[in-house]
Every structure is written in C-alpha cells, then in structure tokens.
Design a protein around this motif. Structure first.
Motif, short mmCIF file in Angstrom:
data_model
loop_
_atom_site.label_atom_id
_atom_site.label_comp_id
_atom_site.label_asym_id
_atom_site.label_seq_id
_atom_site.Cartn_x
_atom_site.Cartn_y
_atom_site.Cartn_z
N ASP A 113 38.21 28.46 22.83
CA ASP A 113 38.69 27.91 24.10
C ASP A 113 37.76 28.40 25.19
O ASP A 113 37.58 29.61 25.36
N PHE A 114 37.13 27.45 25.90
CA PHE A 114 36.20 27.81 26.96
C PHE A 114 36.79 27.43 28.31
O PHE A 114 37.26 26.30 28.49
N GLN A 115 36.74 28.36 29.25
CA GLN A 115 37.27 28.13 30.57
C GLN A 115 36.15 28.25 31.61
O GLN A 115 35.54 29.30 31.75
N VAL A 116 35.87 27.14 32.31
CA VAL A 116 34.89 27.17 33.38
C VAL A 116 35.59 27.72 34.62
O VAL A 116 36.64 27.23 35.02
N VAL A 117 35.01 28.77 35.21
CA VAL A 117 35.61 29.43 36.37
C VAL A 117 34.66 29.35 37.55
O VAL A 117 33.47 29.09 37.40
N ASP A 118 35.21 29.62 38.74
CA ASP A 118 34.40 29.51 39.96
C ASP A 118 33.29 30.55 40.03
O ASP A 118 32.21 30.26 40.54
N ASP A 119 33.56 31.75 39.57
CA ASP A 119 32.54 32.79 39.57
C ASP A 119 32.90 33.84 38.52
O ASP A 119 34.01 33.88 38.01
N SER A 120 31.95 34.68 38.22
CA SER A 120 32.12 35.65 37.16
C SER A 120 33.23 36.65 37.46
O SER A 120 33.89 37.16 36.55
N ALA A 121 33.44 36.95 38.74
CA ALA A 121 34.50 37.88 39.11
C ALA A 121 35.86 37.37 38.65
O ALA A 121 36.70 38.13 38.19
N LEU A 122 36.08 36.06 38.76
CA LEU A 122 37.34 35.46 38.32
C LEU A 122 37.51 35.57 36.82
O LEU A 122 38.59 35.85 36.31
N ALA A 123 36.43 35.31 36.09
CA ALA A 123 36.50 35.39 34.63
C ALA A 123 36.78 36.83 34.19
O ALA A 123 37.61 37.08 33.31
N MET A 124 36.10 37.79 34.81
CA MET A 124 36.32 39.18 34.46
C MET A 124 37.75 39.60 34.80
O MET A 124 38.38 40.36 34.06
N ALA A 125 38.26 39.09 35.90
CA ALA A 125 39.63 39.40 36.30
C ALA A 125 40.63 38.86 35.29
O ALA A 125 41.60 39.52 34.91
N ALA A 126 40.42 37.61 34.87
CA ALA A 126 41.30 37.00 33.88
C ALA A 126 41.25 37.77 32.57
O ALA A 126 42.27 37.98 31.91
N GLN A 127 40.07 38.24 32.21
CA GLN A 127 39.92 39.02 30.99
C GLN A 127 40.65 40.36 31.12
O GLN A 127 41.34 40.80 30.20
N ALA A 128 40.50 41.00 32.26
CA ALA A 128 41.17 42.27 32.49
C ALA A 128 42.69 42.12 32.43
O ALA A 128 43.40 43.04 32.02
N ALA A 129 43.17 40.93 32.81
CA ALA A 129 44.61 40.66 32.79
C ALA A 129 45.07 40.16 31.42
O ALA A 129 46.25 39.85 31.24
N GLY A 130 44.17 40.10 30.45
CA GLY A 130 44.53 39.68 29.10
C GLY A 130 44.59 38.18 28.92
O GLY A 130 45.12 37.69 27.91
N LYS A 131 44.05 37.41 29.86
CA LYS A 131 44.10 35.96 29.78
C LYS A 131 42.89 35.37 29.06
O LYS A 131 42.90 34.20 28.68
#
Length: 328
Positions: free
Chosen positions: A62-80
C-alpha cells in the motif's frame, strides 16, 4: 495534484504533522505500507507492483502519496505506515529512542537532479560570500548546500539564506530577485532554456551524497522480517527491469507516481538526473556494521550539518539508522 516542490520538503512542524496524519489508514499485518512524496526515484515501487514482483514474494503493498516527508514520518510514528521513502540525511532528524526505524534499501542517487543556479557573475562557491541564496530550509537542498560550503571551508554565516520552496526559489531567480537559488529538475533545465542564468553546480559533482532510502519501523523489521525481505527483493527486481526495458518501465512508473511526472517523457527526463540502485550497489553503499560503506560518510555529514543548523542534538550512529541485513 501535488507539485514537485513537495517531493522531499520538510515544511511544517513534526508535531503538527502527527495530528494531520491521524486520518491515515492503519498499517496491517501481511501488507507493507509506505509513504512517499512525488519523486522520480520512487518509481520502482509502482513498477514492482505493476509487474507483480511484490506478490511473487508473498507481499501485499500500500503506497500513500503525502504532501511532504514530515507527514509521512509522522504517520509512521503514529503507527499508520510501516515505512517512508525519503533521503538518508533527512531521516537522521527523526530517529530517537521513541521512534525507532532503520534504512533497509536504497532507491536512487541524485546525479544531476539537484543543483544550484546563479547569475553569470558568480563562478565559484567562494563568490557566494555575502550573497543571498534562496533555498528550502530544513530540506535536502539545505543539507546539500551546507555540505558544499563546509567542503569549501566557507562558514554558513558568510551567506544569507532566503527560505522558500525549491520552485519558489527557481521562480525568484528567474525573475531576477535573487542571485543564487538551490533547486532541482525540471527547474535547472528551465533556468537554462530561459537563458536566465547558469547551473553553477549540480549533484553529479557530489556522488553518493543525496541518497533516497527506504526506512522501515523497527517493530516491523522484528515481527515481519520475511515480508520486508520479500518487499526489497521485489523492489530490486524492478530496478533490474529498468535496465533492460527502460521505455516500458518509464511508462509504468510515470502512471504510478503521477503528479508532475505523469508523462513518460517527463519521467524519462527526470530519470536522467538520478541513478537507480540495484542490489549490489545497495550492498556496496550500506556496507556492514563491521565495515560500513559510503552511507557512514553521509551519516557523519548529516550529523555535523544538522547539528550546526540546530536540527538535531544527539548524533545518530550507523547501527541506529542502517540495517543492511535485508539486502545481503
């Protein structure tokens, strides 16, 4: 549609990004979920999916295109998300005891895709002293620019940095508002075609410094190692396919990545400024904990530069940020 200026930008606070990531779907067992911005180097993700290489290795994705890397890292940190595709220097700023992840594979090396444009009167890095340089603070552009100055022995205080996105920096330069800008393709080519200035230096002169990596949460590496191995095997098979079938590969990757790279020709043009990493290149670059490869040099540089810029307080070690075992 996302713009190219968002591909590796770190705009926005990390804490705010955690809240913004709350709407993301949770990662699930048996599926590897990856967040990424729009960037040519992440094309192999979609190529491997389209050609069935992930499924061949028993992995759903599952690939999620995000606005910037900070958002992706945040989602990862939140377990998403299970992981994020971004640059090696960038991830150093997020690694902590509370947020454990490691780089396990490489996508590409910027080999001319990033650069610095200047007016004709500026002919060397020494000529930048006292000049205003437009660039995106906190991004890989700032890391690369700071690396160039450090290598030349030029103190950061000798240059005035004007913070703006890579696209805005290029636009300001073309409009004659700043004498120097750090940006990336297709802006570098745009400057030349408009005869607005010249490319003073690009990333082809700094091989191995701007590297896009795949980092995965430590919990996933521990609990689902076979999924991770299968994912990486599929990714590396896709890179091999690019070598033998570039035109077909570009068409598939352009459709998958989308955004400003939707046209296969635009994707091919962008790909000329990167070097995709295959399995052996990845092994050589990572090295081993006992004998680290060039990755250790970038980690050292990243620690020095981001510390100087106040972005990290505690240096990150090779063992904390790299796990080469999944590509051996």
């Amino acid at each position: 549609m996302l713009t190219k200026s968002l591909r590796r930008c770190l705009a926005g606070a990390f804490t705010g990004a955690v809240m913004a990531a709350a709407a993301a779907q949770p990662a699930s067992a048996g599926k590897i979920s990856i967040g990424h911005t729009i960037w040519v180097g992440y094309g192999p993700l979609y190529l491997a999916r389209e050609l069935g290489y992930f499924k061949d290795n028993g992995v759903d994705v599952d690939f999620q295109v995000v606005d910037d890397s900070a958002l992706a890292m945040a989602a990862q940190a939140a377990g998403k998300l299970d992981g994020t595709a971004t640059t090696l220097d960038e991830i150093l700023k997020y690694r902590s005891d509370k947020f454990c992840f490691k780089a396990v594979a490489l996508f590409d090396e910027s080999h001319g895709g990033d650069g610095m444009v200047s007016v004709k009167e500026i002919n060397s890095l020494d000529d930048l002293k006292g000049k205003t340089v437009a660039l995106n603070e906190g991004s890989t552009s700032q890391f690369w620019f700071s690396y160039l100055l450090k290598k030349q022995g030029i103190p950061l205080k000798d240059v005035e940095v004007l913070n703006m996105s890579a696209d805005a920096a290029a636009a300001a330069f073309i409009a004659g508002q700043v004498p120097v800008a750090v940006t990336w393709e297709p802006n570098l080519t745009l400057v030349k075609t408009k005869n607005a200035g010249k490319v003073l230096m690009d990333s082809a002169a700094t091989p191995g410094v701007i590297i896009d990596v795949l980092e995965i949460s430590c919990s996933v590496l521990k609990d689902r190692p076979e999924d991770v191995k299968g994912f990486i095997a599929g990714l590396q098979k896709a890179v091999d396919y690019i070598k033998t079938n570039p035109d077909k590969a570009y068409a598939i990757m352009a459709k998958g990545v989308g955004g400003y790279l939707t046209d296969p020709k635009d994707f091919a043009d962008a790909a000329s400024g990167v070097k995709f990493y295959d399995k052996q290149m990845t092994i050589d670059y990572f090295g081993t904990p006992e004998k680290p490869g060039p990755a250790a040099d970038v980690i050292k540089l990243g620690n020095e530069i981001w510390t100087d810029l106040g972005k990290i307080k505690t240096p990150i070690t090779y063992d904390q940020i790299i796990d080469p075992s999944f590509t051996q």
